[in-house]
Design a protein around this motif. Structure first.
Motif, short mmCIF file in Angstrom:
data_model
loop_
_atom_site.label_atom_id
_atom_site.label_comp_id
_atom_site.label_asym_id
_atom_site.label_seq_id
_atom_site.Cartn_x
_atom_site.Cartn_y
_atom_site.Cartn_z
N GLU A 79 7.39 -12.17 -5.18
CA GLU A 79 6.56 -12.12 -6.59
C GLU A 79 4.98 -11.64 -5.91
O GLU A 79 4.44 -11.23 -7.08
CB GLU A 79 6.63 -13.21 -7.26
N HIS A 80 4.66 -12.01 -5.15
CA HIS A 80 3.24 -11.83 -4.46
C HIS A 80 3.16 -10.60 -3.42
O HIS A 80 2.19 -10.45 -2.79
CB HIS A 80 2.48 -12.94 -3.88
N ASN A 81 4.06 -9.78 -3.36
CA ASN A 81 4.14 -8.77 -2.30
C ASN A 81 4.15 -8.91 -1.06
O ASN A 81 3.68 -8.28 -0.30
CB ASN A 81 3.10 -7.75 -3.04
N ILE A 82 4.73 -10.31 -0.67
CA ILE A 82 4.52 -10.83 0.84
C ILE A 82 6.22 -10.36 1.28
O ILE A 82 7.15 -10.45 0.86
CB ILE A 82 4.49 -12.34 0.62
N PRO A 83 5.81 -9.73 2.56
CA PRO A 83 7.24 -9.05 3.11
C PRO A 83 7.77 -10.12 3.64
O PRO A 83 7.20 -11.04 4.62
CB PRO A 83 6.72 -7.82 3.93
#
Length: 811
Positions: free
Chosen positions: A70-74
């Motif tokens: 949801e925080h665009n963390i891969p």
């Protein structure tokens, strides 16, 4: 006439077209920048722009699945290590390409290529300090190691694959604003990042100023004012720790050093209070019965963040944490078995050596009773819009002579760099730091932690450790020179071999402690050890304030939780105020204050010693202490003609508390003989009047959060791309060390146990694109002192509801 109007219209149109495609000064060509197809319009991204996709990339050996939360963390899952680091390079470039580019250009002295002649001096400084020379040596060491060679080449290939397929329309906006294109990455770029960290954390020096102090005041005064161990201290390795080793013989001071310290003697400055916190609470003091580790490195706060958050998983590793954009591996983080973090040691690993040249040709220099050949390195600096600048740097066996003559030195910005001196800096040496992180990422126990540290050279760090086997430890660690005491406190005679570094402190004799009886380990940049440690690391470390407060809180903790650690990371109680205010109140005569000054005094008298955002007492005390310090030392140490180093905060406190009649309180510019009480009184009246004049009567404008300059700027200081000022608590000498644009760059808490849980936050977001929702979506959480629970997946098939998109990379 009609023909003339037509020709005139055509001429105006052509001129306008030319102007739109031409760069004027710092502004980009407006035609390119405003272009609907390639300009800044293409950089806008919505929160919902997380789409799943599948790509085929040259160079992959198998399939890679990347889950974005949801925080665009891969969260990267690869079938082998090569593809893991290839994918890390690829996804980091997708989010932080311009940051990676500009950091490399800064460290390698190539900013003038894009910014023009105004960046020439900073480029010359970096080249002359040997940043490129050091990076070249470091990459040699890294590429000798087959494992590190594989991961660096794979990482670089991943970055370059992204760049090769990037169209102009998708360039990060900074490339468009500065009107240049990204270039392909090279393995040496990873080494440049290490040099940048060494410059930030171990590239400062007081030696020029300290040498001037010695010339002006003499050895007796300097020995008194600049002691080798502070008045207040609570060291990293607990007092009384036994050293279970036989130390090497300590080098003897040179004859010249002994002479200067008993009689008269014929650089980027150290940043005050730059540092970090870390600690581990052992299982005996936690509610879970397992250790809890906390770390918050204090660095310059920028958008995008200095850190990039990610998870990396392959058959050999599953690790979560933060990386440095532009380099492989996780630098601070945890896996299923261990967690680790770092703070800066502040070891003395940079020394200046006075050089005696034979003649003006500077082809030879005097060393070890004979003339020795110098070498020369020609630095070619390309300048936008101008011919290249050729800068020849002279090297001795110590290293570069940064400015061999005054005419080589810029008129501003390098006042602390001595002229005619050679630089010996550990950052110039061959090294293999990434092996440390490669091994920590895969570590399972204390033995793995200790093995990993053997590879780390610079900048020296306090590596903290916890594991689910209940072990906790801390080691001030790095490649530490073997020196005589105070070697490098002043500029050294470069002709005497006795002043050279005489080897290295053996790794297994670096100070360390495992499972101490007190039940915790911690560091906050204070002294590494008590004075019983046999080796010299440095004569000056960070102030003790944060370390003392941390140790006091941890000593009293029982049944601690993750939230206990989170709250502690935001603690803003001032040990300095605790130590100083009783003496301030003792010497201040309130009967000599006027009505308004008395009102100010009553506010600070009732203050709870917390640097809270809404505190007026914090603002008053901070100004009072700074004015007291300046009035104590300014008359003798603030010299426009000579760079001097005033005594430390700790020594100033000692004079206040123990030596109120010291001669140093006397202002030599007045006929009266001032005492400590006079300076306390004068400094309070001065700041009370200044604050009343500037802010009016005490009220909201006096609150610490409004007076303190808290901000986060864009990495290139581009207007509108940072936060602007915001109200916040904290200060440089409290645990929540938010000060100006410097502070907690990554807050992390890790609960060890059968199922490890991590919590963390950094200011900003994963994306480097100011047009993206994920550019600063984490900022408010960070500002409010909260932590996000980190999503640590065990397989790509897990979907706890927080996965928002999937990127699949195929060969």
């Amino acid at each position: 006439m009609k023909l003339f109007k037509a020709l005139f219209s055509i001429a105006i149109t052509l001129a306008l077209l030319w102007a739109l495609q031409t760069k004027f000064g710092d502004a980009p060509p407006l035609g390119k920048f405003l272009s609907p197809s390639d300009g800044f319009w293409q950089n806008a991204e919505s929160r919902d722009n997380l789409r799943s996709e599948t790509l085929k990339l040259d160079g992959l050996q198998g399939k890679v699945i990347i889950k974005y939360d949801e925080h665009n963390i891969p969260h990267i899952f690869a079938e082998n290590d090569h593809d893991l680091y290839y994918a890390q390079g690829y996804v980091t470039a997708r989010d932080r390409l311009w940051q990676m580019d500009i950091q490399t250009r800064s460290a390698s002295g190539r900013l003038a290529e894009i910014a023009g002649p105004k960046a020439l001096d900073i480029d010359r400084y970096h080249r002359r300090m040997g940043m490129v020379y050091g990076a070249e040596n470091t990459v040699k060491g890294m590429m000798k190691d087959p494992i590190i060679k594989l991961i660096i080449e794979a990482y670089t290939d991943g970055v370059n694959n992204y760049i090769r397929h990037l169209s102009k329309r998708d360039y990060p906006i900074e490339f468009k604003l500065l009107d240049y294109a990204p270039e392909e990455s090279k393995p040496i770029n990873c080494a440049y990042l290490l040099k940048l960290m060494s410059e930030t954390l171990a590239g400062g020096s007081d030696q020029f100023a300290m040498t001037n102090d010695l010339k002006k005041f003499g050895a007796a005064a300097i020995n008194d004012l600049f002691p080798d161990y502070p008045f207040h201290e609570d060291p990293i390795i607990p007092v009384g720790t036994k050293w279970d080793f036989k130390p090497l013989p300590i080098p003897k001071p040179s004859a010249g050093f002994i002479a200067q310290m008993t009689d008269n003697i014929k650089t980027k400055e150290l940043a005050p209070e730059i540092g970090s916190n870390n600690w581990v609470l052992g299982g005996s003091k936690t509610a879970s019965g397992y250790p809890i580790l906390a770390n918050d490195p204090h660095l310059n706060l920028t958008f995008p963040s200095i850190w990039y958050q990610l998870q990396m998983s392959s058959p050999t590793v599953n690790v979560y944490g933060v990386s440095l954009p532009g380099a492989p591996c996780v630098v601070i983080g945890y896996n299923q078995k261990i967690s680790w973090g770092v703070t800066n040691v502040d070891a003395d690993v940079l020394d200046w050596y006075q050089v005696r040249f034979k003649d003006n040709s500077k082809n030879e220099y005097w060393y070890n009773n004979k003339w020795n050949k110098t070498t020369r390195r020609v630095e070619v600096i390309n300048i936008r819009g101008q011919k290249p600048f050729y800068d020849t740097v002279i090297y001795t066996h110590h290293g570069p002579v940064v400015y061999e003559s005054a005419d080589k030195k810029p008129k501003s910005g390098a006042g602390n760099i001595p002229v005619g001196d050679a630089l010996r800096w550990v950052a110039h040496d061959e090294s293999d730091e990434f092996m440390t992180f490669y091994l920590l990422n895969r570590g399972k126990n204390y033995a793995d932690y200790r093995k990993a540290l053997t590879y780390f050279t610079a900048p020296a760090q306090n590596f903290i450790f916890a594991c689910s086997d209940q072990d906790i430890a801390i080691t001030p660690n790095g490649k530490l020179p073997l020196k005589f005491r105070d070697q490098g406190k002043f500029i050294l005679d470069g002709s005497d071999p006795a002043n050279d570094w005489q080897g290295w402190i053996p790794f297994d004799q670096n100070p360390t402690v495992k499972n101490p009886p007190r039940g915790f380990v911690s560091s906050a940049n204070q002294s590494s050890t008590d004075p019983t440690y046999p080796y010299y690391i440095n004569w000056k470390f960070g102030p003790y304030d944060r370390g003392k407060r941390i140790n006091d809180l941890l000593t009293g903790m029982k049944k601690a939780t993750v939230d206990s650690m989170r709250i502690m990371q935001m603690d803003d109680y001032s040990m300095r105020a605790h130590d100083v205010l009783p003496s301030f109140f003792k010497y201040l005569d309130s009967s000599k204050l006027d009505k308004d000054q008395l009102k100010v005094f009553h506010i600070v008298k009732k203050w709870d010693m917390h640097f809270a955002a809404n505190s007026m007492g914090a603002s008053i005390f901070n100004n009072w202490w700074l004015k007291f310090y300046d009035m104590t030392w300014g008359d003798e140490f603030y010299d426009k003609k000579m760079l001097l180093n005033p005594p430390s905060i700790d020594r100033t406190e000692e004079l206040l508390i123990k030596e109120p009649d010291s001669k140093w309180f006397d202002n030599i510019n007045t006929p009266a003989k001032e005492t400590c009480a006079d300076i306390v009184q004068q400094s309070f009246i001065a700041i009370a009047d200044e604050m009343l004049h500037k802010y009016g009567q005490p009220g909201e404008k006096w609150e610490w959060g409004n007076i303190k300059d808290s901000h986060i700027n864009h990495l290139a200081n581009l207007p509108g791309f940072g936060t602007g000022p915001f109200a916040a608590g904290g200060a440089g000498a409290v645990i929540n060390a938010l000060k100006g644009g410097n502070g907690p760059s990554w807050r992390m808490v890790v609960q060890m146990g059968p199922q490890v849980k991590g919590y963390g936050i950094f200011p900003g977001g994963e994306s480097g694109n100011p047009g993206s929702f994920y550019y600063q979506d984490l900022f408010e959480t960070w500002k409010d002192g909260k932590l996000n629970e980190l999503l640590f997946l065990q397989s790509p098939d897990e979907n706890p509801g927080k996965i928002k998109s999937t990127l699949i990379l195929n060969k």
